[in-house]
Design a protein around this motif. Sequence first.
Motif, mmCIF file in Angstrom:
data_model
loop_
_atom_site.group_PDB
_atom_site.id
_atom_site.type_symbol
_atom_site.label_atom_id
_atom_site.label_comp_id
_atom_site.label_asym_id
_atom_site.label_seq_id
_atom_site.Cartn_x
_atom_site.Cartn_y
_atom_site.Cartn_z
ATOM 1 N N ALA A 272 0.832 -1.117 -0.174
ATOM 2 C CA ALA A 272 -0.041 0.114 -0.009
ATOM 3 C C ALA A 272 0.881 1.295 0.310
ATOM 4 C CB ALA A 272 -0.969 -0.044 1.067
ATOM 5 N N ALA A 273 2.003 1.091 0.582
ATOM 6 C CA ALA A 273 2.984 2.571 0.503
ATOM 7 C C ALA A 273 3.644 2.571 -0.728
ATOM 8 C CB ALA A 273 3.894 2.299 1.558
ATOM 9 N N GLN B 213 2.790 9.864 -8.167
ATOM 10 C CA GLN B 213 2.624 10.779 -6.965
ATOM 11 C C GLN B 213 1.252 10.381 -6.204
ATOM 12 O OE1 GLN B 213 5.199 14.786 -8.573
ATOM 13 N NE2 GLN B 213 3.565 15.023 -7.432
ATOM 14 N N ARG B 214 0.844 9.308 -6.334
ATOM 15 C CA ARG B 214 -0.317 8.720 -5.705
ATOM 16 C C ARG B 214 -0.022 7.550 -4.706
ATOM 17 N NH1 ARG B 214 -4.332 8.745 -11.000
ATOM 18 N NH2 ARG B 214 -3.822 10.879 -11.649
ATOM 19 N N THR B 215 -0.593 7.356 -3.729
ATOM 20 C CA THR B 215 -0.183 6.075 -2.839
ATOM 21 C C THR B 215 -1.433 5.961 -2.065
ATOM 22 O OG1 THR B 215 1.478 5.242 -1.300
ATOM 23 C CG2 THR B 215 0.748 7.655 -0.919
ATOM 24 N N SER C 25 8.040 7.502 4.133
ATOM 25 C CA SER C 25 8.700 8.693 3.758
ATOM 26 C C SER C 25 9.671 7.870 2.860
ATOM 27 C CB SER C 25 9.398 9.405 5.053
ATOM 28 O OG SER C 25 10.212 8.167 5.812
ATOM 29 N N GLU C 26 10.112 6.558 2.999
ATOM 30 C CA GLU C 26 11.178 6.247 2.212
ATOM 31 C C GLU C 26 10.918 6.064 1.078
ATOM 32 O OE1 GLU C 26 14.333 2.424 3.051
ATOM 33 O OE2 GLU C 26 12.173 2.280 3.959
ATOM 34 N N GLU C 27 9.394 5.394 0.425
ATOM 35 C CA GLU C 27 9.040 5.142 -0.631
ATOM 36 C C GLU C 27 8.761 6.576 -1.286
ATOM 37 O OE1 GLU C 27 8.382 2.566 -2.213
ATOM 38 O OE2 GLU C 27 8.657 0.849 -0.922
ATOM 39 N N ILE C 28 8.408 7.671 -0.849
ATOM 40 C CA ILE C 28 7.879 8.968 -1.292
ATOM 41 C C ILE C 28 9.152 9.564 -1.719
ATOM 42 C CG2 ILE C 28 7.107 11.164 -0.944
ATOM 43 C CD1 ILE C 28 4.676 9.736 0.717
ATOM 44 N N GLY C 29 10.084 9.611 -0.683
ATOM 45 C CA GLY C 29 11.357 10.230 -1.061
ATOM 46 C C GLY C 29 12.175 9.734 -2.078
ATOM 47 N N GLU C 30 12.016 8.356 -2.379
ATOM 48 C CA GLU C 30 12.696 7.703 -3.615
ATOM 49 C C GLU C 30 11.808 8.299 -4.977
ATOM 50 O OE1 GLU C 30 13.452 3.431 -5.472
ATOM 51 O OE2 GLU C 30 13.225 3.699 -3.283
#
Length: 262
Positions: A157-158, A163-165, A170-175
Motif C-alpha cells: 500500500a505504501a 505521486q499517488r499512494t 517517507s522512504e517510498e515517497i522520498g525515492e
Amino acid sequence: MSRLQFLLSKRWALFFLAVTLLTWLAWELGQWQFDRLEDRRDRNAQIQRNEELDPAPVQEVLSVGRPVDKALEWRLVEATGTYAVEDTVVVRYRTRDGGPGVDAVVPLVLDDGTSLLVDRGWWPTQNRGEVPEDLPDPPTGEVTITGWVRIDATGDAAQVTEQRTRAISSEEIGEALDREVLRGFVDVATEDPEAAEPLERVELPDLDDGPHFFYGLQWWFFGGLAVFGFFYLLFDEWRDRRAASQAAEHAAVDREHDSTEV
C-alpha cells in the motif's frame, strides 16, 4: 464405576478431544485480547505523555536514514520551511464519517535542504479512489508548522505511482520524488500563516480501552460454556444409563418373582 465406562468409547473420546481443543483455543484467544488491551493501554499512555510535551524542533526528533522510534510517535514537533507544492503526493482511499476523500502530503523544504513530509489533512472527493484536481494550495513562502510525528507505513500500500499512494512511507515517497527526506512524517496540527482554504486536520486517536476487555471475557465465557456443556452431557448420559440399568434390574426382579410364584 462401570456406568462411566461409556467414556472410553470412541464417540466420547472424540468429544472430549474436541472440547479440550475448543477450550484451549478460547483461552488463547481471550489471553490474546487481554494482551492487546495491555498494548493499547501502553500506547495510550505514550500518546498522552507525548501530547502533553511542548513542541520539539523536528530535527531533534526525526532524521534522514533513521526510522522513527516507536516511543516518539505522536510527539509534537515544530518545523519551518517552504512547501514544495509541485511534489504533492495524494493519499487515496481515506474516509471521514463514511465519506470518501484523500490526504495531501506535501514536502516542507527545511533550511538545510532536507524535506519533511507533512500530511496537511483530508479533502473530500466524489468517489473512492478519485484524485481531485481542486486540492487547496498550502501557504506560500516561509511557513512554520507544528504536527504529530507518525511512523512510516510498510507493504504494497505504501508504493508510490505518479505521486499517488494508499499509505504514507517517507522512504517510498522520498525515492519517488528524488528528495532527501526525514524518516517518518508529520500530521499537521497548525500552520503559520494559515492556508486560504485549510484541509481537515488529522483526527487524534481515541484513548479508551477499546473492546478488548469484553472480547477477552467473551472468549473465556465460550471456553467455560464448552466445559460446562461437556459435563452436563456426561451427567445426562450417566443418568439415562443409570435409569436404564435400574429399570433392567427391576424387570429382572419382577421376572424372578413371577417365576417363583409359578
